[in-house]
Motif scaffolding. Structure first.
Motif, PDB file in Angstrom:
ATOM      1  N   ARG A 103     -24.525   4.581  64.351  1.00 47.94           N
ATOM      2  CA  ARG A 103     -23.523   5.626  64.115  1.00 47.94           C
ATOM      3  C   ARG A 103     -24.031   6.990  64.564  1.00 47.94           C
ATOM      4  N   ILE A 159     -18.201   9.486  57.689  1.00 47.75           N
ATOM      5  CA  ILE A 159     -17.170   8.869  58.524  1.00 47.75           C
ATOM      6  C   ILE A 159     -16.284   9.943  59.127  1.00 47.75           C
ATOM      7  N   HIS A 163     -15.673  11.097  62.961  1.00 51.53           N
ATOM      8  CA  HIS A 163     -14.321  10.944  63.435  1.00 51.53           C
ATOM      9  C   HIS A 163     -13.779  12.266  63.958  1.00 51.53           C
ATOM     10  N   PRO A 208     -12.480   2.554  64.664  1.00 47.34           N
ATOM     11  CA  PRO A 208     -13.538   3.479  64.238  1.00 47.34           C
ATOM     12  C   PRO A 208     -14.206   4.212  65.412  1.00 47.34           C
ATOM     13  N   GLY A 209     -14.642   5.428  65.168  1.00 50.98           N
ATOM     14  CA  GLY A 209     -15.353   6.220  66.179  1.00 50.98           C
ATOM     15  C   GLY A 209     -16.533   5.465  66.804  1.00 50.98           C
ATOM     16  N   PRO A 210     -17.401   4.821  65.995  1.00 53.11           N
ATOM     17  CA  PRO A 210     -18.535   4.091  66.577  1.00 53.11           C
ATOM     18  C   PRO A 210     -18.116   2.779  67.256  1.00 53.11           C
ATOM     19  N   ILE A 214     -20.177  -1.119  65.607  1.00 60.95           N
ATOM     20  CA  ILE A 214     -20.270  -1.517  64.193  1.00 60.95           C
ATOM     21  C   ILE A 214     -19.522  -2.834  63.927  1.00 60.95           C
ATOM     22  N   GLN A 250      -5.100  -3.515  59.660  1.00 61.17           N
ATOM     23  CA  GLN A 250      -6.175  -3.466  60.658  1.00 61.17           C
ATOM     24  C   GLN A 250      -6.655  -4.892  60.895  1.00 61.17           C
ATOM     25  N   PHE A 284      -7.056   2.392  52.801  1.00 59.97           N
ATOM     26  CA  PHE A 284      -8.326   1.978  53.420  1.00 59.97           C
ATOM     27  C   PHE A 284      -9.535   2.105  52.481  1.00 59.97           C
ATOM     28  N   LYS A 321     -11.909  -5.768  49.851  1.00 58.99           N
ATOM     29  CA  LYS A 321     -12.712  -4.553  49.698  1.00 58.99           C
ATOM     30  C   LYS A 321     -12.313  -3.894  48.394  1.00 58.99           C
ATOM     31  N   THR A 325     -16.566  -4.308  52.883  1.00 56.63           N
ATOM     32  CA  THR A 325     -15.913  -3.163  53.520  1.00 56.63           C
ATOM     33  C   THR A 325     -14.993  -3.753  54.582  1.00 56.63           C
ATOM     34  N   ILE A 326     -14.228  -2.904  55.233  1.00 58.28           N
ATOM     35  CA  ILE A 326     -13.353  -3.431  56.284  1.00 58.28           C
ATOM     36  C   ILE A 326     -14.195  -3.779  57.511  1.00 58.28           C
ATOM     37  N   GLU A 327     -14.994  -2.842  57.964  1.00 58.02           N
ATOM     38  CA  GLU A 327     -15.886  -3.104  59.094  1.00 58.02           C
ATOM     39  C   GLU A 327     -17.079  -3.933  58.605  1.00 58.02           C
TER      40      GLU A 327
HETATM   41  P1  XMP Z   1     -14.809   0.534  55.821  1.00 60.75           P
HETATM   42  O1  XMP Z   1     -15.575  -0.364  56.732  1.00 60.75           O
HETATM   43  O2  XMP Z   1     -15.638   1.669  55.299  1.00 60.75           O
HETATM   44  O3  XMP Z   1     -13.670   1.173  56.702  1.00 60.75           O
HETATM   45  O4  XMP Z   1     -14.115  -0.234  54.721  1.00 60.75           O
HETATM   46  C1  XMP Z   1     -12.606   1.983  56.213  1.00 60.75           C
HETATM   47  C2  XMP Z   1     -11.862   2.544  57.406  1.00 60.75           C
HETATM   48  O5  XMP Z   1     -12.692   3.479  58.095  1.00 60.75           O
HETATM   49  C3  XMP Z   1     -12.970   3.051  59.406  1.00 60.75           C
HETATM   50  N1  XMP Z   1     -14.398   3.329  59.661  1.00 60.75           N
HETATM   51  C4  XMP Z   1     -14.850   4.312  60.448  1.00 60.75           C
HETATM   52  N2  XMP Z   1     -14.170   5.216  61.198  1.00 60.75           N
HETATM   53  N3  XMP Z   1     -16.230   6.126  61.905  1.00 60.75           N
HETATM   54  C5  XMP Z   1     -14.880   6.104  61.940  1.00 60.75           C
HETATM   55  O6  XMP Z   1     -14.285   6.911  62.658  1.00 60.75           O
HETATM   56  C6  XMP Z   1     -16.985   5.256  61.175  1.00 60.75           C
HETATM   57  O7  XMP Z   1     -18.207   5.297  61.162  1.00 60.75           O
HETATM   58  C7  XMP Z   1     -16.236   4.294  60.413  1.00 60.75           C
HETATM   59  N4  XMP Z   1     -16.608   3.280  59.567  1.00 60.75           N
HETATM   60  C8  XMP Z   1     -15.461   2.712  59.130  1.00 60.75           C
HETATM   61  C9  XMP Z   1     -12.629   1.576  59.449  1.00 60.75           C
HETATM   62  O8  XMP Z   1     -12.258   1.156  60.759  1.00 60.75           O
HETATM   63  C10 XMP Z   1     -11.503   1.486  58.452  1.00 60.75           C
HETATM   64  O9  XMP Z   1     -10.256   1.846  59.038  1.00 60.75           O
END
Ligand code: XMP
Length: 329
Positions: A103, A159, A163, A208-210, A214, A250, A284, A321, A325-327
């Motif tokens: 990241r 995040i 973003h 996601p930005g990364p 990820i 998603q 989310f 979640k 997590t989602i990712e």
């Molecule tokens: P997680 O994995 O935290 O994701 O349950 C929740 C939402 O955030 C997005 N996500 C990110 N978006 N940079 C971003 O721009 C990040 O590092 C990042 N990590 C998670 C993920 O796609 C979901 O919509």
């Protein structure tokens, strides 16, 4: 009597007044809903004095940079520069498997490249007759981002920082312009429709930005990127064909760590493992797995196994979640 149409027109007037007759604005776009709506709004307000930049970090979905270029330039008339920095990102990511390091590398490199490009654009833009200095930086911040960055001091602050490329405007001495900061997501979508942005784009799932970095557990290689891209494309294509895209918040493919044995033709192959994840959520912060029927699941697993070279196993990930997590990273 508040209407979206009136809000949009008022916002366009406000931008014109703020930026002035000659002022210029620069901003990053990703192809996502927020940055696309913000970019189109800027274009409506000040035309080519708004300069959009997209950085291809090499971990985007298949052909994404090309498609964004097409939609924004040909479709919406936005003045866009696409910087292909994939080699630079991939060489920095080589051998890195820690998620937070990935990241950081992607976030920092993005800022460096954007800054380099912005300087070039500003120099050129200021030499055009009848145009003034690049003074503003467009940010597609929404109302929930504003609230969250004030009240929530958890991981999601990082995040949002990635973003929304936090720190960049100050570093470059640019003033912020945030035309969406009073809006919720559904209002941004509505404004997108009013601005003539195609429905498939306005309804897009977040990315996601990364990026795919990820969604690849462990180190990132060109082969792994190709595999996730191809698997993701098939999954999303089948979701759209089945008419499920808008019910799902998603959905994506991810590449698991390690290898597993499969058979290809007469040979045993030590191949890759793909996991598919689709979730339903409103904010989310919590999410539930989307339940596909078994025919759908078999069809998609079969297609990915057969069509994506190197994949020998396809799994469905259905944890909610929290605790997941989602990712994947
Ligand atoms: P997680 O994995 O935290 O994701 O349950 C929740 C939402 O955030 C997005 N996500 C990110 N978006 N940079 C971003 O721009 C990040 O590092 C990042 N990590 C998670 C993920 O796609 C979901 O919509």
């Amino acid at each position: 009597n508040w209407t979206m149409e009136a809000f949009k027109d008022k916002e366009i007037m406000r931008i014109r007044k703020l930026v002035g007759e000659k002022g210029q604005v620069i901003g990053a776009v990703s192809g996502g809903v927020d940055s696309t709506v913000a970019a189109k709004l800027m274009h409506e307000a000040i035309g080519d004095r708004f300069h959009a930049v997209m950085v291809d970090n090499g971990v985007l979905r298949k052909d994404e940079a090309k498609q964004v270029k097409k939609t924004l330039t040909e479709g919406l008339g936005v003045n866009l520069t696409v910087v292909d920095a994939s080699k630079r990102f991939l060489s920095l990511l080589k051998g890195v498997s820690d998620p937070e390091k990935k990241r950081k590398i992607i976030g920092n490199t993005f800022i460096e490249i954007f800054e380099e490009e912005a300087k070039k654009i500003a120099k050129e833009a200021e030499n055009t007759p009848k145009a003034g200095k690049v003074e503003y930086f467009l940010q597609g911040t929404l109302y929930p981002d504003v609230i969250e960055s004030i009240s929530f001091k958890g991981p999601s602050v990082t995040i949002k920082t990635h973003h929304n490329v936090g720190g960049l405007p100050e570093k470059m001495n640019l003033k912020l312009i945030e035309p969406l900061r009073e809006l919720f997501k559904d209002e941004v979508r509505k404004m997108g429709v009013d601005l003539g942005i195609p429905a498939h784009l306005v309804g897009r799932h977040p990315f996601p930005g990364p990026g795919l970095a990820i969604r690849i557990i462990g180190d990132v290689t060109p082969e792994k990127i190709r595999i996730v891209q191809e698997a993701d494309l098939i999954f999303i294509e089948e979701i759209r064909k089945a008419g499920l895209y808008d019910e799902i918040s998603q959905a994506f493919a991810a590449l698991m760590a390690g290898r597993s044995v499969g058979v290809v033709g007469d040979n045993r192959l030590h191949g890759y493992i793909i996991a598919l994840r689709a979730v339903v959520t409103t904010d989310f912060m919590t999410a539930d797995a989307y339940e596909f029927d078994s025919a759908f699941r078999k069809r998609v697993a079969g297609r990915i196994g057969n069509e994506v070279q190197g994949v020998v196993r396809v799994l469905y990930e259905e944890t909610s979640k929290p605790p997941s997590t989602i990712e994947f990273e």
